[in-house]
Design a protein around this motif. Structure first.
Motif, PDB file in Angstrom:
ATOM      1  N   GLY A   2      -8.150  58.235  34.717  1.00  0.00           N
ATOM      2  CA  GLY A   2      -7.780  59.428  35.488  1.00  0.00           C
ATOM      3  C   GLY A   2      -8.850  60.512  35.548  1.00  0.00           C
ATOM      4  O   GLY A   2      -8.550  61.659  35.869  1.00  0.00           O
ATOM      5  N   HIS A   3     -10.094  60.173  35.261  1.00  0.00           N
ATOM      6  CA  HIS A   3     -11.165  61.176  35.138  1.00  0.00           C
ATOM      7  C   HIS A   3     -11.942  61.332  36.452  1.00  0.00           C
ATOM      8  O   HIS A   3     -11.986  62.418  37.020  1.00  0.00           O
ATOM      9  CB  HIS A   3     -12.061  60.742  33.983  1.00  0.00           C
ATOM     10  N   VAL A   4     -12.564  60.257  36.930  1.00  0.00           N
ATOM     11  CA  VAL A   4     -13.236  60.224  38.236  1.00  0.00           C
ATOM     12  C   VAL A   4     -13.017  58.830  38.821  1.00  0.00           C
ATOM     13  O   VAL A   4     -12.482  57.951  38.138  1.00  0.00           O
ATOM     14  CB  VAL A   4     -14.773  60.490  38.114  1.00  0.00           C
ATOM     15  N   THR A  19     -17.759  53.183  30.717  1.00  0.00           N
ATOM     16  CA  THR A  19     -16.426  53.692  31.051  1.00  0.00           C
ATOM     17  C   THR A  19     -16.379  54.383  32.406  1.00  0.00           C
ATOM     18  O   THR A  19     -15.385  54.300  33.109  1.00  0.00           O
ATOM     19  CB  THR A  19     -15.894  54.674  29.982  1.00  0.00           C
ATOM     20  N   HIS A  20     -17.457  55.113  32.763  1.00  0.00           N
ATOM     21  CA  HIS A  20     -17.469  55.779  34.070  1.00  0.00           C
ATOM     22  C   HIS A  20     -18.875  56.234  34.422  1.00  0.00           C
ATOM     23  O   HIS A  20     -19.788  56.153  33.595  1.00  0.00           O
ATOM     24  CB  HIS A  20     -16.471  56.943  34.109  1.00  0.00           C
ATOM     25  N   GLY A  21     -19.035  56.720  35.659  1.00  0.00           N
ATOM     26  CA  GLY A  21     -20.370  56.923  36.214  1.00  0.00           C
ATOM     27  C   GLY A  21     -21.117  58.182  35.831  1.00  0.00           C
ATOM     28  O   GLY A  21     -22.272  58.345  36.230  1.00  0.00           O
ATOM     29  N   HIS A  22     -20.516  59.125  35.080  1.00  0.00           N
ATOM     30  CA  HIS A  22     -21.259  60.324  34.696  1.00  0.00           C
ATOM     31  C   HIS A  22     -22.497  59.940  33.882  1.00  0.00           C
ATOM     32  O   HIS A  22     -22.452  59.014  33.068  1.00  0.00           O
ATOM     33  CB  HIS A  22     -20.378  61.282  33.889  1.00  0.00           C
ATOM     34  N   ALA A  23     -23.570  60.713  34.103  1.00  0.00           N
ATOM     35  CA  ALA A  23     -24.874  60.334  33.562  1.00  0.00           C
ATOM     36  C   ALA A  23     -24.905  60.233  32.040  1.00  0.00           C
ATOM     37  O   ALA A  23     -25.698  59.483  31.482  1.00  0.00           O
ATOM     38  CB  ALA A  23     -25.929  61.323  34.038  1.00  0.00           C
ATOM     39  N   ASP A  24     -24.037  60.979  31.345  1.00  0.00           N
ATOM     40  CA  ASP A  24     -24.075  60.899  29.883  1.00  0.00           C
ATOM     41  C   ASP A  24     -23.314  59.683  29.349  1.00  0.00           C
ATOM     42  O   ASP A  24     -23.305  59.425  28.146  1.00  0.00           O
ATOM     43  CB  ASP A  24     -23.564  62.197  29.227  1.00  0.00           C
ATOM     44  N   HIS A  25     -22.694  58.929  30.232  1.00  0.00           N
ATOM     45  CA  HIS A  25     -22.011  57.696  29.832  1.00  0.00           C
ATOM     46  C   HIS A  25     -22.670  56.466  30.455  1.00  0.00           C
ATOM     47  O   HIS A  25     -22.721  55.406  29.842  1.00  0.00           O
ATOM     48  CB  HIS A  25     -20.533  57.752  30.230  1.00  0.00           C
ATOM     49  N   ALA A  26     -23.121  56.597  31.697  1.00  0.00           N
ATOM     50  CA  ALA A  26     -23.716  55.488  32.439  1.00  0.00           C
ATOM     51  C   ALA A  26     -25.222  55.700  32.568  1.00  0.00           C
ATOM     52  O   ALA A  26     -25.664  56.583  33.290  1.00  0.00           O
ATOM     53  CB  ALA A  26     -23.089  55.400  33.834  1.00  0.00           C
ATOM     54  N   GLY A  40     -13.170  56.988  26.849  1.00  0.00           N
ATOM     55  CA  GLY A  40     -14.141  57.562  27.777  1.00  0.00           C
ATOM     56  C   GLY A  40     -13.697  58.997  28.008  1.00  0.00           C
ATOM     57  O   GLY A  40     -12.935  59.551  27.202  1.00  0.00           O
ATOM     58  N   ASP A  41     -14.129  59.639  29.081  1.00  0.00           N
ATOM     59  CA  ASP A  41     -13.567  60.945  29.426  1.00  0.00           C
ATOM     60  C   ASP A  41     -12.258  60.687  30.167  1.00  0.00           C
ATOM     61  O   ASP A  41     -12.159  59.719  30.919  1.00  0.00           O
ATOM     62  CB  ASP A  41     -14.527  61.722  30.332  1.00  0.00           C
ATOM     63  N   PHE A  42     -11.264  61.558  29.957  1.00  0.00           N
ATOM     64  CA  PHE A  42      -9.984  61.315  30.640  1.00  0.00           C
ATOM     65  C   PHE A  42      -9.247  62.614  30.902  1.00  0.00           C
ATOM     66  O   PHE A  42      -9.567  63.662  30.335  1.00  0.00           O
ATOM     67  CB  PHE A  42      -9.098  60.367  29.807  1.00  0.00           C
ATOM     68  N   ASP A  98     -21.493  68.309  28.211  1.00  0.00           N
ATOM     69  CA  ASP A  98     -20.255  68.831  28.776  1.00  0.00           C
ATOM     70  C   ASP A  98     -20.332  68.590  30.277  1.00  0.00           C
ATOM     71  O   ASP A  98     -20.804  69.452  31.014  1.00  0.00           O
ATOM     72  CB  ASP A  98     -20.126  70.326  28.491  1.00  0.00           C
ATOM     73  N   ASP A  99     -19.915  67.415  30.727  1.00  0.00           N
ATOM     74  CA  ASP A  99     -20.168  67.085  32.128  1.00  0.00           C
ATOM     75  C   ASP A  99     -19.128  67.677  33.064  1.00  0.00           C
ATOM     76  O   ASP A  99     -18.879  67.172  34.135  1.00  0.00           O
ATOM     77  CB  ASP A  99     -20.303  65.575  32.330  1.00  0.00           C
ATOM     78  N   ASP A 100     -18.548  68.795  32.676  1.00  0.00           N
ATOM     79  CA  ASP A 100     -17.545  69.393  33.556  1.00  0.00           C
ATOM     80  C   ASP A 100     -18.122  70.471  34.460  1.00  0.00           C
ATOM     81  O   ASP A 100     -17.422  71.089  35.231  1.00  0.00           O
ATOM     82  CB  ASP A 100     -16.388  69.971  32.729  1.00  0.00           C
ATOM     83  N   ASP A 130     -11.858  67.996  35.013  1.00  0.00           N
ATOM     84  CA  ASP A 130     -11.547  66.569  35.034  1.00  0.00           C
ATOM     85  C   ASP A 130     -11.384  66.007  33.629  1.00  0.00           C
ATOM     86  O   ASP A 130     -11.407  64.786  33.435  1.00  0.00           O
ATOM     87  CB  ASP A 130     -12.630  65.806  35.803  1.00  0.00           C
ATOM     88  N   HIS A 131     -11.254  66.918  32.658  1.00  0.00           N
ATOM     89  CA  HIS A 131     -11.018  66.504  31.274  1.00  0.00           C
ATOM     90  C   HIS A 131      -9.627  66.962  30.839  1.00  0.00           C
ATOM     91  O   HIS A 131      -9.106  67.955  31.345  1.00  0.00           O
ATOM     92  CB  HIS A 131     -12.040  67.147  30.340  1.00  0.00           C
ATOM     93  N   ALA A 132      -9.076  66.264  29.859  1.00  0.00           N
ATOM     94  CA  ALA A 132      -7.808  66.675  29.264  1.00  0.00           C
ATOM     95  C   ALA A 132      -7.972  68.057  28.639  1.00  0.00           C
ATOM     96  O   ALA A 132      -9.018  68.360  28.058  1.00  0.00           O
ATOM     97  CB  ALA A 132      -7.408  65.667  28.194  1.00  0.00           C
TER      98      ALA A 132
HETATM   99 ZN   LIG Z   1     -17.303  62.217  32.473  1.00  0.00          ZN
END
Ligand SMILES: [Zn+2]
Ligand SMILES: [Zn+2]
Length: 344
Positions: A103-105, A47-54, A124-126, A341-343, A291-293
């Protein structure tokens, strides 16, 4: 007397059985792929490039061009990269996969999956707030909505980003002998802070930690203007007086920051809403930028997408599940592992 059709329409929809959430990610057996798996797999939708997803090392990666560029910057060239533009549909096994902006990154996407007239969307994160560095979230009607819940408590309300960054600008102007050092997550948060500073009129050079350089270049290459950035390491201490400097949060207190001119330490994170966290990290100037809801966005989005059932991937699941159940929406927590918590 109510018509029989009305009665049928009021019945709960059957639960989707072709998606199998596992602790390491969301498995879609009939398409032989995983969404954001925490371990290398043969085929992944990311879904996106943050390390806990990608994670690196998948056999095949289906993701937006922006996400693939971020993965390449972080992990090197990826085998089997399959770019999928927003709105383009790819048949994977028995499933039609479409990516929509989250709309996250940069490059962040919701994964929309359709099979036999049923639609499942994984957020994903949004976030819903406008962000000049990425395409805005598009709500999609679905049967099952699979959502994050990073800030799923009513206490989390994210203020307008301009108001938070105006505090950083004021601090820089009020302290011409010092600098303002903003801690910001290297992917997404840092570039958004820079772009928003430009938008509110801060056009002086911004000094950056080396860990941010590559990702800022990826953003620039995807059309996100960041203005003049200078490596902080190459700058003389005196040159950075009255300036704004950005670094990843881990660098705020380490040796790296010692050569800065008496920094006013700021931190851009949704967690800065919690005073104790700011104090614990020695942050003088907490900036509530996420960058999170937030809670209002999470709850209103659950209703807006019209799903009869909501699955919660990671974060503070209990409050959101309870809130949904009170509104007769079926909800369950998936308890995925390896999501941070990738914020910040
Ligand atoms: Zn993220
Ligand atoms: Zn995440």
């Amino acid at each position: 007397m109510a018509a029989p059709t009305a009665h049928i329409a009021a019945m709960p929809r059957p639960s989707i059985d072709w998606i199998a959430p596992q602790p390491m990610g969301i498995h879609v057996p009939c398409g032989d792929f995983w969404i954001d798996p925490s371990r290398p797999v043969a085929r992944a939708v990311v879904t996106h490039g943050h390390a806990d997803h990608a994670r690196g090392g998948h056999g095949e990666v289906i993701a937006t061009p922006g996400t693939l560029a971020i993965m390449e910057a972080r992990y090197g060239p990826q085998n089997g990269a399959r770019p999928l533009e927003y709105g383009e549909t790819l048949r994977v096994g028995e499933v039609d996969v479409t990516l929509a902006p989250a709309g996250h990154v940069l490059g962040s996407a919701q994964a929309c999956m359709e099979r036999a007239g049923e639609r499942v969307v994984v957020s994903g994160d949004f976030k819903r707030a406008a962000d000049p560095t990425c395409a805005g979230f598009t709500p999609i009607q679905c049967d099952v909505w699979v959502t994050e819940a990073t800030f799923a408590l009513p206490v989390f309300t994210h203020p307008p980003v301009e108001a938070e960054l105006a505090k950083a600008v004021l601090a820089a102007r009020a302290n011409p002998e010092r600098c303002v050092l903003i801690g910001a997550y290297a992917l997404g948060k840092a570039q958004r802070v820079i772009a928003e500073l430009r938008r509110i009129g801060w056009d002086a050079p911004i000094y950056i930690h080396g860990a941010l350089a590559k990702l800022c270049e990826v953003y620039e290459a995807h059309g996100v203007a960041l203005g003049e950035l200078r490596p902080a390491l190459a700058a003389k201490t005196a040159e950075m007086r009255g300036a704004i400097v950005l670094a990843p949060p881990s660098a705020l207190a380490d040796r790296w920051s010692r050569r800065l001119p008496d920094p006013v330490t700021a931190m851009a994170s949704g967690w800065m809403r919690v005073r104790g966290r700011a104090r614990m990290k020695g942050v003088e100037l907490p900036l509530v930028i996420s960058d999170h809801a937030d809670w209002a966005e999470l709850t209103s989005t659950c209703l807006e997408v019209g799903a009869g059932e909501v699955w919660v991937t990671h974060g503070r699941e209990e409050a959101l599940v309870h809130w949904l159940e009170q509104r007769q929406v079926r909800a369950k927590a998936l308890h995925l592992v390896g999501k941070e918590d990738d914020d910040d």
